[in-house]
Design an enzyme around this catalytic site. Structure first.
Site, short mmCIF file in Angstrom:
data_model
loop_
_atom_site.label_atom_id
_atom_site.label_comp_id
_atom_site.label_asym_id
_atom_site.label_seq_id
_atom_site.Cartn_x
_atom_site.Cartn_y
_atom_site.Cartn_z
N SER A 78 30.40 3.97 123.93
CA SER A 78 31.47 3.02 123.65
C SER A 78 32.60 3.10 124.66
O SER A 78 33.51 2.26 124.66
CB SER A 78 32.03 3.29 122.25
OG SER A 78 32.64 4.58 122.22
N LYS A 86 41.39 6.08 126.86
CA LYS A 86 40.61 5.21 125.98
C LYS A 86 41.46 4.74 124.81
O LYS A 86 42.23 5.52 124.24
CB LYS A 86 39.37 5.96 125.49
CG LYS A 86 38.39 5.11 124.69
CD LYS A 86 37.16 5.94 124.31
CE LYS A 86 36.15 5.13 123.50
NZ LYS A 86 34.96 5.94 123.13
N SER A 90 29.13 8.79 124.04
CA SER A 90 29.99 7.74 124.57
C SER A 90 30.87 8.14 125.74
O SER A 90 31.62 7.31 126.26
CB SER A 90 30.87 7.16 123.45
OG SER A 90 30.07 6.52 122.49
#
Length: 516
Positions: A164, A89, A188
């Site tokens: 997210s 990420k 998330s």
């Protein structure tokens, strides 16, 4: 979802789990370079439509893969997953690779150091394919708030992949990467896992180092695995977890035997285990198909020998309100460092001949931050302002204490707690962009774990009848008892796979021609 096959064997390596890939490497059936190239080819074929990645590092990944093959040739493996590629990420600092946090204000920024999680991945020999898309500074529940465009759900390209960390979940679900790292501030990792049919784990707070993780909310953020199976998550968790002296919030305790727990759970015996169903995390507002899959999963746990008990956590109904005061308050403080003076974007204001530092800062933050980030900075600054601190932020912290006490009381009655991971399946892109409160409700079931610091996992529970899209089953355990997640999650996964005739992702629609 078919992908380019290995040129040497004709095998579609992108469809294998990380554990299977590790076994194939050990057996000499494939090299790390071949595995990495197969996934890079898959990214090239479908990511134009999925948009899971913000940056792909083909050259670096292949170099790391070649180094892994060299180690293997000399019998010097760095870890059980040495040679298996991974995606990271874009909120984790990566030396030599851009780290943007999905924001224009960090566009093009290349960190001079690695986050501890990335250090451990490199030391374990996992080639890093690239950085995945995310809501800007991890603020969002849909990955629609990225400054670089939304990520699409591989099950239905018109729907969100969760947020997210939707880029990491979508990369795994689209067979672009066998493993990924996400971060979980209010769900998330787990919520994207639920809506993409992947496994997502939020470790105990402090169980995985936060050093080099660009902070959204320091007391809530936690990095963790995103995978296709519970065993893969356990293997990855054991690599990235453990104490880190560079992180003041890191827990100085050894990790429990996570892989052993996953293997034990896969045998399917949960005799004597008490599973607590949280009454406040279900019912009104939850999609009927999601609740149906949840009940089916409970029935399978009972067949495996578990005892179901009902528990009440009354403070959970206030969790979202407390979270959306604590998180913006911490975020407004954290994001103050993006001031155009030290790094990142710098915008000179128009029509000002000799702008002051404050003028430049104002113009830069206005141009560099998106609407959702601005919304939360304003809310957080207000909650921390003189005269309102005790009324808002202080009260929210008191609610947080009550939530932790509810968890403690519940874990006296049950070994693990369970609920649906998300109230609904993936909604359509754009459907909730104009309604922030409706967007925030997607994290209703996941937020309490972050407020209390306890670990959680989302395991695919099947497809909802209404839309044929994945739902998730959430399991929560006491702090530092992450092994319970893997035991129960693996038992449920094995029972569901037997019922489905294979992994849930095998039922996903193809992405042929997606790059067009």
């Amino acid at each position: 979802m078919s992908a380019p096959s290995s040129t040497t064997t004709g095998t579609d390596w992108t469809r294998r789990t990380a554990a299977e890939l590790a076994d194939a490497l050990a057996a000499g059936e494939v090299t790390s370079v071949e595995l990495t190239q197969a996934h890079l080819d898959r990214i090239a074929a479908v990511d134009g439509a999925v948009h899971a990645f913000l940056h792909v590092d083909a050259e670096g990944a292949l170099a790391q893969a070649a180094a892994s093959d060299e180690r293997r040739a000399h019998g010097q493996l760095a870890s059980p997953l040495d040679g298996v590629p991974i995606a990271v990420k874009d909120v984790l600092a990566t030396q030599g690779l851009p780290t943007t946090c999905g924001s224009k204000i960090l566009e093009g920024w290349v960190p001079p150091y690695d986050a501890t999680v990335v250090v451990r991945l490199r030391a374990a020999g996992l080639p890093i394919l690239g950085k995945t898309n995310m809501d800007e500074f991890a603020m969002g529940s849909s990955t629609e708030h990225s400054a670089y465009g939304p990520t699409h759900n591989p099950w239905d390209l018109d729907r969100i992949p969760g947020g997210s960390g939707g880029g990491s979940a979508a990369a795994v679900a689209a067979f672009e990467a066998p493993l990924a790292i996400g971060t979980d501030t209010g769900g998330s990792i787990r919520q994207p896992g639920a809506v993409t049919g992947t496994v997502g784990v939020k470790p105990t707070y402090g169980g995985v180092s936060r050093f080099g993780l660009v902070a959204l909310a320091n007391s809530l953020d936690q990095a963790g695995p995103v995978t296709r199976t519970v065993l893969d998550s356990a293997l990855l968790h054991e690599i990235i977890g453990g104490h880190d002296p560079l992180d003041s919030t890191s827990v100085d305790q050894p990790l429990p035997a996570l892989v052993d727990a996953a293997r034990q759970g896969a045998a399917g015996d949960l005799t004597g285990l008490r599973v607590g169903v949280v009454t406040e995390l279900g019912g009104d507002g939850y999609q009927p198909g999601v609740l149906a899959r949840f009940q089916e999963s409970l029935d399978l746990l009972v067949k495996a020998g578990a005892e179901i008990v009902e528990v009440s956590c009354p403070s959970f109904v206030h969790a979202m309100a407390a979270y959306y005061l604590i998180l913006p308050a911490e975020a407004s403080s954290n994001l103050a460092k993006f001031d155009a003076m030290r790094y990142g974007l710098r915008v000179l204001p128009e029509h000002i001949d000799n702008p002051s530092a404050e003028d430049v800062m104002r113009a830069t933050r206005d141009a560099g931050f998106g609407d959702e980030v601005k919304r939360r900075i304003i809310l957080g600054t207000y909650a921390l302002s003189s005269g309102y601190y005790d009324a808002y932020y202080g009260q929210a912290q008191k609610v947080r204490t009550l939530i932790s006490r509810d968890f403690e009381a519940a874990f006296e009655k049950a070994d693990v707690l369970v609920s649906p991971t998300a109230p609904t399946t993936a909604f359509k892109l754009g459907e909730k962009l104009d309604d922030p409160i409706a967007m925030y409700l997607n994290d209703l079931a996941t937020i309490p774990a972050n407020l209390a610091g306890v670990p959680g996992i989302s395991v695919p529970s099947g497809l909802a009848e209404e839309d044929g899209l994945p739902a998730g089953f959430q399991i929560l355990a006491p702090a530092l008892a992450d092994d319970r997640l893997y035991r129960v999650g693996a038992a449920l996964e094995a029972a569901l796979a037997a019922q489905w005739g294979g992994p849930l992702l095998d039922q996903a629609p193809a992405l042929e021609g997606a790059s067009a």
